[in-house]
Scaffold this active site. Structure first.
Site, short mmCIF file in Angstrom:
data_model
loop_
_atom_site.label_atom_id
_atom_site.label_comp_id
_atom_site.label_asym_id
_atom_site.label_seq_id
_atom_site.Cartn_x
_atom_site.Cartn_y
_atom_site.Cartn_z
N SER A 1 0.83 -6.10 7.16
CA SER A 1 0.18 -4.63 7.32
C SER A 1 -1.03 -4.22 7.05
O SER A 1 -1.38 -5.00 6.04
CB SER A 1 1.26 -3.82 6.49
OG SER A 1 1.01 -2.38 6.67
N LYS B 1 0.70 -1.01 10.38
CA LYS B 1 0.11 -0.47 9.49
C LYS B 1 0.77 0.46 8.81
O LYS B 1 1.67 1.26 9.20
CB LYS B 1 -1.13 0.36 10.10
CG LYS B 1 -1.95 1.27 9.11
CD LYS B 1 -2.87 0.32 8.14
CE LYS B 1 -3.66 1.35 6.92
NZ LYS B 1 -4.25 0.43 5.85
N ASN C 1 -11.48 -4.43 0.48
CA ASN C 1 -11.13 -3.08 1.18
C ASN C 1 -10.81 -2.05 0.33
O ASN C 1 -9.85 -2.17 -0.28
CB ASN C 1 -10.23 -3.39 2.48
CG ASN C 1 -8.87 -3.06 2.17
OD1 ASN C 1 -8.62 -1.97 2.37
ND2 ASN C 1 -7.89 -4.23 1.81
N ASN D 1 5.72 -0.14 0.87
CA ASN D 1 4.70 -0.50 0.32
C ASN D 1 4.47 0.08 -0.91
O ASN D 1 4.25 1.53 -0.98
CB ASN D 1 3.44 -0.30 1.31
CG ASN D 1 2.00 -0.52 0.83
OD1 ASN D 1 1.82 -0.91 -0.43
ND2 ASN D 1 1.00 -0.13 1.30
N CYS E 1 -0.13 -0.46 -2.79
CA CYS E 1 -1.71 -0.25 -2.35
C CYS E 1 -2.29 0.21 -3.43
O CYS E 1 -2.05 1.01 -4.08
CB CYS E 1 -1.54 1.11 -1.27
SG CYS E 1 -3.22 1.39 -0.67
N GLY F 1 -1.31 -13.92 1.26
CA GLY F 1 -2.27 -14.17 0.77
C GLY F 1 -3.09 -15.21 0.97
O GLY F 1 -3.29 -16.22 0.54
N THR G 1 -6.06 -11.06 6.37
CA THR G 1 -7.43 -11.18 6.56
C THR G 1 -7.80 -12.28 7.73
O THR G 1 -8.79 -11.96 8.36
CB THR G 1 -7.98 -11.57 5.39
OG1 THR G 1 -7.69 -10.73 4.15
CG2 THR G 1 -9.58 -11.75 5.45
C1 LIG Z 1 -8.33 -4.14 5.73
C2 LIG Z 1 -6.81 -4.21 4.98
C3 LIG Z 1 -5.65 -3.18 5.19
C4 LIG Z 1 -4.72 -3.43 4.45
N1 LIG Z 1 -3.58 -2.42 4.56
C5 LIG Z 1 -2.43 -2.32 4.06
C6 LIG Z 1 -1.54 -1.52 4.35
O1 LIG Z 1 -1.69 -0.45 5.08
N2 LIG Z 1 -0.16 -1.69 3.75
C7 LIG Z 1 0.14 -2.95 3.01
O2 LIG Z 1 1.20 -3.03 2.60
N3 LIG Z 1 -0.88 -3.94 2.93
C8 LIG Z 1 -2.03 -3.57 3.46
N4 LIG Z 1 -2.92 -4.68 3.04
C9 LIG Z 1 -2.88 -5.87 2.49
C10 LIG Z 1 -2.23 -6.94 3.42
O3 LIG Z 1 -1.14 -6.83 4.16
C11 LIG Z 1 -2.11 -8.45 2.68
O4 LIG Z 1 -0.86 -8.14 1.58
C12 LIG Z 1 -3.26 -8.74 1.76
O5 LIG Z 1 -4.35 -8.60 2.52
C13 LIG Z 1 -2.97 -10.38 1.51
O6 LIG Z 1 -3.04 -11.21 2.59
P1 LIG Z 1 -4.55 -11.74 2.97
O7 LIG Z 1 -5.23 -12.39 2.15
O8 LIG Z 1 -3.91 -12.84 4.37
O9 LIG Z 1 -5.20 -10.59 3.79
C14 LIG Z 1 -4.36 -4.67 3.75
C15 LIG Z 1 -5.28 -5.50 3.76
C16 LIG Z 1 -6.55 -5.50 4.33
C17 LIG Z 1 -7.29 -6.51 4.44
#
Ligand SMILES: Cc1cc2nc3c(=O)[nH]c(=O)nc-3n(C[C@H](O)[C@H](O)[C@H](O)COP(=O)(O)O)c2cc1C
Length: 312
Positions: free
Chosen positions: A28, A52, A76, A134, A137, A250, A273
């Protein structure tokens, strides 16, 4: 040893009753509403898309700058910018439901009533396979991580959503807690069908020349490879403690990263990411997992889940 043919490999998984043809999802907030990535890949190849996070009303999000690079990751502070429920249903869902893979809708709210209303309304929408709640956040002043940092609040919220919908409920956990296992168990007791972990870690960066925070919102959520060892550890701890499927995420950038999570106990994994770096990452990981299974004579992906060996 018997050689496994490519077409005999079974990558399919079932998460919260949702059947996916492979365990690779997109996280998301890092994949928009799917359409944004449609020119980079065949979206039908994915296990599932998590959209999202949406709220009842549209949100503009936090002031800029909202994204900065960090060593091995990014911070972020988007602050749940989204189109709101009505436009999500009338516009974004039209594209998403026609892809032909499970669509998981992430919901977020300032209070329990907002989550309940979102759950009820989305239960009536064609093509919604499940809800990701969620409660993690780190970038909003009300709701968000506050729900996911307290067992009483987690229990009451998940219970209320459980009573409001028959859709599968996946609760997304925050790593910004002392004991993630406690929160995980509480979410399951209250009716979660699956768990997602982890969301971002609360962080901060400062410009030493202006002495100002680098993010407009001062603090933000850290994601990317920097957080992967924490995420793998948390998935391992939670997987041992609950009996519902786990979606691990993650810092997954490559096949071997994804396999770490699966071996630790994740039934599926999500790419976040990495989508910003290489939008093809999820597809490359699907074929990488398949190659690993062929090389290691593993016919069914479920046999790999939680296969961590601790004996000396
Ligand atoms: C730019 C950005 C926006 C995100 N927005 C949300 C969101 O709207 N809802 C949510 O549950 N997680 C959100 N996340 C978290 C990601 O879904 C994920 O749990 C977190 O980034 C860890 O994974 P990663 O290291 O592969 O990014 C967001 C992450 C990033 C980087």
């Amino acid at each position: 040893m018997e050689v496994i043919q490519d077409n005999a490999i079974d990558l399919s998984v079932k998460i919260a009753g949702i059947k996916m043809k492979n365990p690779v999802m997109v996280a998301s907030g890092t994949f928009g509403y799917g359409e944004e990535f449609s020119s980079f890949m065949d979206l039908r190849e994915l296990g599932a898309i998590v959209a999202k996070s949406i709220t009842l009303l549209p949100r503009p999000g936090n002031p800029p700058p909202r994204i900065i690079e960090t060593p091995a990751g990014m911070l972020n502070s988007i602050g749940l910018q989204n189109v709101g429920l009505d436009r999500f249903i009338s516009d974004k869902m039209v594209f998403l439901r026609n892809i032909g893979i499970p669509i998981i809708v992430s919901i977020s709210g300032e209070d329990s009533g907002e989550y309940v209303e979102l759950s009820k309304r989305l239960s009536e929408v064609e093509g919604v396979s499940g809800l990701e709640v969620n409660i993690s956040c780190p970038n909003v002043a009300h709701g968000g991580m506050i729900f996911g940092s307290d067992t009483c609040l987690t229990y009451a919220l998940v219970k209320a959503i459980r009573s409001a919908t028959k859709l599968p409920i996946i609760v997304k956990l925050s790593p910004n807690v002392t004991n993630i296992v406690e929160i995980a168990k509480t979410a399951v007791e209250a009716g979660a069908d699956a768990l997602s972990l982890i969301n971002t870690l609360l962080g901060m960066a400062i410009d030493i020349y202006t002495k100002r925070p680098k993010l407009g919102n001062v603090t933000g959520g850290l994601s990317g490879p920097a957080i992967r060892p924490i995420a793998v550890r948390m998935v391992w701890q939670v997987a041992k403690a609950v009996n519902v499927p786990i979606i691990g995420m993650g810092g997954i950038m490559s096949t071997s990263d994804a396999l770490e999570f699966i071996i630790a106990g994740a039934n599926a994994i999500s790419i976040g990411t990495a989508n910003f770096v290489n939008p093809q990452t999820a597809l490359e990981i699907i074929s990488g997992i398949k190659d690993y299974m062929i090389q290691n004579h593993i016919q069914n992906i479920n046999h790999l889940v939680g296969s961590l060996r601790l004996e000396k």
